[in-house]
Design an enzyme around this catalytic site. Structure first.
Site, short mmCIF file in Angstrom:
data_model
loop_
_atom_site.label_atom_id
_atom_site.label_comp_id
_atom_site.label_asym_id
_atom_site.label_seq_id
_atom_site.Cartn_x
_atom_site.Cartn_y
_atom_site.Cartn_z
N ASP A 132 0.83 -1.21 0.00
CA ASP A 132 0.00 0.00 0.00
C ASP A 132 0.86 1.26 0.00
O ASP A 132 2.02 1.22 0.42
CB ASP A 132 -0.84 0.11 1.28
CG ASP A 132 -1.67 -1.10 1.54
OD1 ASP A 132 -2.06 -1.76 0.58
OD2 ASP A 132 -1.92 -1.35 2.73
N1 URA Z 1 -1.08 -5.99 4.01
C1 URA Z 1 -1.52 -4.72 4.03
O1 URA Z 1 -2.47 -4.38 4.72
N2 URA Z 1 -0.87 -3.82 3.28
C2 URA Z 1 0.20 -4.13 2.52
O2 URA Z 1 0.77 -3.26 1.85
C3 URA Z 1 0.65 -5.47 2.52
C4 URA Z 1 -0.03 -6.38 3.28
#
Ligand code: URA
Length: 234
Positions: free
Chosen positions: A102
């Site tokens: 993310d």
């Molecule tokens: N889980 C999440 O919530 N975000 C990420 O970027 C990777 C795994």
């Protein structure tokens, strides 16, 4: 690296054709006729096919990055935000990120132009373990730990069993290592939301046994042949 894979990786022939050459007895490792299951040390062994030395031709590029927060994992962002491609020293290799972290998540990201490896690392059936360092807003109770380990419902579907352990208990919240084998959208954040908590900080620290080991935030380096081999056989 297994000898048949090495010959395919070096561009000599397909893996199947390599198996035939090996059975014919025309493939030698360090001067000795090899067997189908033999391994090659890419950095030191010499391999010949019908007496001709095989040079490793690098077909693809493989990089590891310590992604900082504030970057999106796409090649181009519609909203004009910074992308992980902006952190690459020389962005002309048609690389793409393997899976997504993310915008607010940091840590280990692989970039390559090898579609097979990307598929291998991201397809859920392969269950490649990914480990995250998580800092939560509130302390995580023993009861929540058990729930998280056994699976919680996110978007109506239960998560697979996973490894969750507290590495530090802070005044507010907990620091944990979470290893999951799925890669659902915002999975780690949603898992903690499912137990009425929130993730304040999220960083991927490992894919399998491959770790960031010394790579600072925003830095990128090429993966070593040993690391590439490890990921191909994960
Ligand atoms: N889980 C999440 O919530 N975000 C990420 O970027 C990777 C795994």
């Amino acid at each position: 690296m297994r000898i048949n894979k090495f010959l395919a990786y070096s561009g000599v022939c397909s893996r199947r054709a390599a198996d035939e050459l090996i059975i014919e007895g025309v493939v030698k490792i360090n001067g000795r006729v090899c067997n189908p299951g033999d391994d090659v040390d890419i950095s030191s062994d010499s391999v010949t096919v019908k007496g001709k030395l095989v040079n490793v031709v690098k077909k693809y590029d493989y990089y590891i990055m310590n992604k900082p927060k504030g970057y999106v994992c796409t090649v181009k962002d519609d909203k004009g935000r910074k992308t992980v491609m902006d952190l690459l020293p020389n962005n002309n290799k048609r690389l793409f990120p393997v899976g997504r972290l993310d915008y607010d998540t940091e840590g280990l990201l692989i970039l390559t132009n090898d579609g097979d490896l990307t598929f291998k690392l991201t397809h859920p059936k392969n269950e490649v373990p990914k480990t995250y360092l998580v800092k939560t807003e509130k302390p995580v109770s023993d009861e929540d730990l058990i729930k998280l380990r056994n699976g919680v419902y996110i978007d109506g579907v239960k998560t697979n069993k996973c490894n969750v352990r507290i590495v530090e208990t802070l005044k507010s919240g907990s620091k944990l290592h979470v290893t999951i084998t799925e890669g659902r959208n915002r999975q780690v954040r949603k898992m903690f939301e499912a137990v009425n908590n929130n993730v304040d900080f999220l960083k991927r620290i490992k894919i399998g046994d491959l770790a960031l080991s010394g790579l600072n935030r925003g830095e990128v380096r090429a993966l070593t042949p040993r690391e590439i081999d490890y990921l191909m056989n994960i």
